[in-house]
Design a protein around this motif. Structure first.
Motif, PDB file in Angstrom:
ATOM      1  N   THR A 172      -6.381  -4.252 -12.769  1.00 26.65           N
ATOM      2  CA  THR A 172      -7.159  -3.646 -11.693  1.00 26.65           C
ATOM      3  C   THR A 172      -6.277  -2.802 -10.786  1.00 26.65           C
ATOM      4  OG1 THR A 172      -8.723  -5.490 -11.744  1.00 26.65           O
ATOM      5  CG2 THR A 172      -8.703  -4.130  -9.765  1.00 26.65           C
ATOM      6  N   ALA A 173      -5.098  -3.322 -10.422  1.00 28.01           N
ATOM      7  CA  ALA A 173      -4.204  -2.583  -9.530  1.00 28.01           C
ATOM      8  C   ALA A 173      -3.740  -1.276 -10.163  1.00 28.01           C
ATOM      9  CB  ALA A 173      -3.003  -3.451  -9.162  1.00 28.01           C
ATOM     10  N   LEU A 174      -3.386  -1.312 -11.438  1.00 27.28           N
ATOM     11  CA  LEU A 174      -2.978  -0.082 -12.108  1.00 27.28           C
ATOM     12  C   LEU A 174      -4.141   0.894 -12.204  1.00 27.28           C
ATOM     13  CD1 LEU A 174      -0.704  -1.427 -14.992  1.00 27.28           C
ATOM     14  CD2 LEU A 174      -0.004  -0.337 -12.857  1.00 27.28           C
ATOM     15  N   GLY A 175      -5.330   0.382 -12.484  1.00 33.43           N
ATOM     16  CA  GLY A 175      -6.501   1.253 -12.546  1.00 33.43           C
ATOM     17  C   GLY A 175      -6.750   1.955 -11.221  1.00 33.43           C
ATOM     18  N   GLU A 176      -6.550   1.240 -10.119  1.00 32.65           N
ATOM     19  CA  GLU A 176      -6.755   1.849  -8.803  1.00 32.65           C
ATOM     20  C   GLU A 176      -5.731   2.956  -8.547  1.00 32.65           C
ATOM     21  OE1 GLU A 176      -6.609  -1.487  -6.195  1.00 32.65           O
ATOM     22  OE2 GLU A 176      -8.689  -2.082  -6.594  1.00 32.65           O
ATOM     23  N   ILE A 177      -4.496   2.742  -8.968  1.00 26.99           N
ATOM     24  CA  ILE A 177      -3.473   3.781  -8.830  1.00 26.99           C
ATOM     25  C   ILE A 177      -3.849   5.005  -9.648  1.00 26.99           C
ATOM     26  CG2 ILE A 177      -1.101   4.362  -9.493  1.00 26.99           C
ATOM     27  CD1 ILE A 177      -0.332   1.494  -8.620  1.00 26.99           C
ATOM     28  N   PHE A 178      -4.261   4.789 -10.893  1.00 27.21           N
ATOM     29  CA  PHE A 178      -4.591   5.925 -11.757  1.00 27.21           C
ATOM     30  C   PHE A 178      -5.853   6.649 -11.288  1.00 27.21           C
ATOM     31  CE2 PHE A 178      -2.342   3.263 -15.172  1.00 27.21           C
ATOM     32  CZ  PHE A 178      -1.120   3.801 -14.831  1.00 27.21           C
ATOM     33  N   ALA A 235       0.830  -1.202   0.000  1.00 31.57           N
ATOM     34  CA  ALA A 235       0.000   0.000   0.000  1.00 31.57           C
ATOM     35  C   ALA A 235       0.868   1.256   0.000  1.00 31.57           C
ATOM     36  CB  ALA A 235      -0.942  -0.006   1.198  1.00 31.57           C
ATOM     37  N   ARG A 236       1.967   1.235   0.767  1.00 31.90           N
ATOM     38  CA  ARG A 236       2.876   2.385   0.777  1.00 31.90           C
ATOM     39  C   ARG A 236       3.529   2.570  -0.590  1.00 31.90           C
ATOM     40  NH1 ARG A 236       3.968   0.367   5.998  1.00 31.90           N
ATOM     41  NH2 ARG A 236       5.810  -0.779   5.267  1.00 31.90           N
ATOM     42  N   THR A 237       3.870   1.455  -1.245  1.00 35.70           N
ATOM     43  CA  THR A 237       4.446   1.530  -2.589  1.00 35.70           C
ATOM     44  C   THR A 237       3.451   2.139  -3.567  1.00 35.70           C
ATOM     45  OG1 THR A 237       5.877  -0.381  -2.213  1.00 35.70           O
ATOM     46  CG2 THR A 237       5.361   0.159  -4.494  1.00 35.70           C
ATOM     47  N   ALA A 238       2.191   1.705  -3.482  1.00 41.07           N
ATOM     48  CA  ALA A 238       1.156   2.253  -4.363  1.00 41.07           C
ATOM     49  C   ALA A 238       0.964   3.740  -4.098  1.00 41.07           C
ATOM     50  CB  ALA A 238      -0.145   1.489  -4.166  1.00 41.07           C
ATOM     51  N   ASP A 251       9.430  -5.277 -14.033  1.00 43.30           N
ATOM     52  CA  ASP A 251       9.837  -3.873 -13.973  1.00 43.30           C
ATOM     53  C   ASP A 251       8.830  -3.041 -14.767  1.00 43.30           C
ATOM     54  OD1 ASP A 251      12.098  -4.327 -12.466  1.00 43.30           O
ATOM     55  OD2 ASP A 251      13.522  -4.035 -14.104  1.00 43.30           O
ATOM     56  N   LEU A 252       8.406  -1.918 -14.184  1.00 39.30           N
ATOM     57  CA  LEU A 252       7.312  -1.146 -14.779  1.00 39.30           C
ATOM     58  C   LEU A 252       7.668   0.338 -14.798  1.00 39.30           C
ATOM     59  CD1 LEU A 252       4.271  -1.166 -15.753  1.00 39.30           C
ATOM     60  CD2 LEU A 252       3.689  -0.686 -13.357  1.00 39.30           C
ATOM     61  N   LEU A 253       7.488   0.982 -15.941  1.00 44.84           N
ATOM     62  CA  LEU A 253       7.640   2.426 -16.072  1.00 44.84           C
ATOM     63  C   LEU A 253       6.270   3.020 -16.377  1.00 44.84           C
ATOM     64  CD1 LEU A 253       9.695   4.753 -16.079  1.00 44.84           C
ATOM     65  CD2 LEU A 253       9.896   4.431 -18.561  1.00 44.84           C
ATOM     66  N   LEU A 293       8.704   1.658 -11.230  1.00 48.06           N
ATOM     67  CA  LEU A 293       8.311   0.731 -10.173  1.00 48.06           C
ATOM     68  C   LEU A 293       9.055  -0.581 -10.404  1.00 48.06           C
ATOM     69  CD1 LEU A 293       6.347   0.689  -7.752  1.00 48.06           C
ATOM     70  CD2 LEU A 293       4.648  -0.328  -9.266  1.00 48.06           C
ATOM     71  N   PRO A 294      10.065  -0.903  -9.579  1.00 52.23           N
ATOM     72  CA  PRO A 294      10.825  -2.141  -9.776  1.00 52.23           C
ATOM     73  C   PRO A 294       9.941  -3.373  -9.610  1.00 52.23           C
ATOM     74  CG  PRO A 294      11.952  -0.667  -8.248  1.00 52.23           C
ATOM     75  CD  PRO A 294      10.573  -0.115  -8.445  1.00 52.23           C
ATOM     76  N   SER A 295      10.368  -4.461 -10.208  1.00 54.61           N
ATOM     77  CA  SER A 295       9.602  -5.704 -10.182  1.00 54.61           C
ATOM     78  C   SER A 295       9.276  -6.151  -8.769  1.00 54.61           C
ATOM     79  CB  SER A 295      10.382  -6.805 -10.909  1.00 54.61           C
ATOM     80  OG  SER A 295       9.722  -8.041 -10.806  1.00 54.61           O
ATOM     81  N   GLU A 296      10.239  -6.038  -7.866  1.00 51.42           N
ATOM     82  CA  GLU A 296      10.006  -6.479  -6.494  1.00 51.42           C
ATOM     83  C   GLU A 296       8.805  -5.764  -5.876  1.00 51.42           C
ATOM     84  OE1 GLU A 296      12.326  -6.725  -2.164  1.00 51.42           O
ATOM     85  OE2 GLU A 296      13.347  -5.916  -3.942  1.00 51.42           O
ATOM     86  N   GLN A 297       8.687  -4.460  -6.133  1.00 50.71           N
ATOM     87  CA  GLN A 297       7.592  -3.685  -5.552  1.00 50.71           C
ATOM     88  C   GLN A 297       6.260  -3.975  -6.251  1.00 50.71           C
ATOM     89  OE1 GLN A 297       8.673   0.460  -5.315  1.00 50.71           O
ATOM     90  NE2 GLN A 297      10.614   0.017  -4.313  1.00 50.71           N
ATOM     91  N   LEU A 298       6.285  -4.080  -7.578  1.00 49.31           N
ATOM     92  CA  LEU A 298       5.051  -4.418  -8.285  1.00 49.31           C
ATOM     93  C   LEU A 298       4.580  -5.821  -7.889  1.00 49.31           C
ATOM     94  CD1 LEU A 298       2.855  -3.744 -10.344  1.00 49.31           C
ATOM     95  CD2 LEU A 298       4.355  -4.661 -12.125  1.00 49.31           C
ATOM     96  N   SER A 299       5.507  -6.732  -7.724  1.00 48.59           N
ATOM     97  CA  SER A 299       5.147  -8.093  -7.333  1.00 48.59           C
ATOM     98  C   SER A 299       4.493  -8.121  -5.957  1.00 48.59           C
ATOM     99  CB  SER A 299       6.384  -8.991  -7.352  1.00 48.59           C
ATOM    100  OG  SER A 299       6.893  -9.127  -8.672  1.00 48.59           O
ATOM    101  N   GLN A 300       4.922  -7.236  -5.058  1.00 51.08           N
ATOM    102  CA  GLN A 300       4.280  -7.138  -3.749  1.00 51.08           C
ATOM    103  C   GLN A 300       2.830  -6.677  -3.894  1.00 51.08           C
ATOM    104  OE1 GLN A 300       6.839  -4.473  -1.609  1.00 51.08           O
ATOM    105  NE2 GLN A 300       8.161  -6.106  -0.847  1.00 51.08           N
TER     106      GLN A 300
END
Length: 242
Positions: A124-130, A8-11, A205-207, A26-33
């Motif tokens: 869904t997760a990306l949509g929630e961030i946006f 949640a803090r990463t998001a 890994d995500l940009l 967003l590094p893979s480790e954080q997106l994977s979490q």
């Protein structure tokens, strides 16, 4: 979707970055979490890139890009994700000077791709961030799985150069890299100031970028060993506010 306090803090940090400068790695480790994804999950998703089709609409005559295409509608308040009817993909020439101004019909996403368990969690997760950045709760989502090959012909992940996609938010998710150098991704302000430069190297890994306020580019890819297969696989996901 319910996520851990660390995720949640990463998001939240991603929301802050997109609301501020407009670009974020967003590094893979954080997106994977956030997605609760394992290495095996990323590997299962990556298998779909072996079933892409040659892009025959390249105005530069290139035969280095393989792809499919699909689009969805997402309502973040309810988590409802709906596959939309398959149709040609179009960008106008003002947005895409190389391949714009024409309807481009690509092969649809396969059932294997659509039924992958990581797939819906990601969208869904990306949509929630946006939605947290923009306040929008309904999104059109366009998906572009790409394989850029490198060999005698230089692989061009972004043959149109520095550009935007004419959407609200744009993301580039690394799926795999095989025997390639290059592929450095950069995000710029509308005035041309560099916000972020990164080479996506790990699956996941995500940009991310606010496409209204930034431009992005990717450098060409070259084989490390010219005698062996070489490619860069990514999933580009575009979110447009409804």
């Amino acid at each position: 979707m319910s996520i851990s306090s660390t995720a949640a803090r990463t998001a939240d940090a991603t929301v802050t970055a997109l609301a501020g400068p407009g670009g974020h790695f967003l590094p893979s480790e954080q997106l994977s979490q956030i997605l609760e994804a394992t290495e095996a999950d990323w590997a299962r998703l990556a298998a779909n890139w072996d079933d892409l089709r040659l892009d025959t609409h390249m105005a530069d005559g290139g035969t280095y890009r393989y792809r499919r295409y699909g689009q969805f509608e997402l309502t973040t308040a309810t988590g409802e994700l709906t596959l939309l009817p398959h149709e040609p993909y179009r960008q106008e020439s003002e947005v895409n000077a190389l391949n714009g101004g024409v309807d481009r019909l690509f092969e649809p996403l396969t059932e294997s791709f659509l039924n992958n368990p990581l797939f819906a969690r990601l969208l869904t997760a990306l949509g929630e961030i946006f939605s947290a950045v923009d306040g929008t709760e309904r999104w059109n989502i366009k998906l572009h799985p790409y394989r850029i090959t490198a060999g005698a012909e230089v692989g061009q992940p972004a043959p149109e150069g520095r550009h935007r996609d004419g959407v609200t938010f744009i993301t580039s998710l690394l799926i795999s890299r095989l025997n390639v150098d290059g592929g450095e991704s950069s995000v710029y302000t509308n005035d041309g100031d560099l916000l972020e430069t990164v080479t996506l190297t790990e699956p996941g890994d995500l940009l991310l970028g606010d496409d209204r306020r930034t431009l992005h580019s990717v450098t060409p890819v070259h084989p490390v060993d010219a005698t062996a297969p070489a490619h860069r696989d990514v999933l580009v996901i575009a979110y447009t506010a409804r």
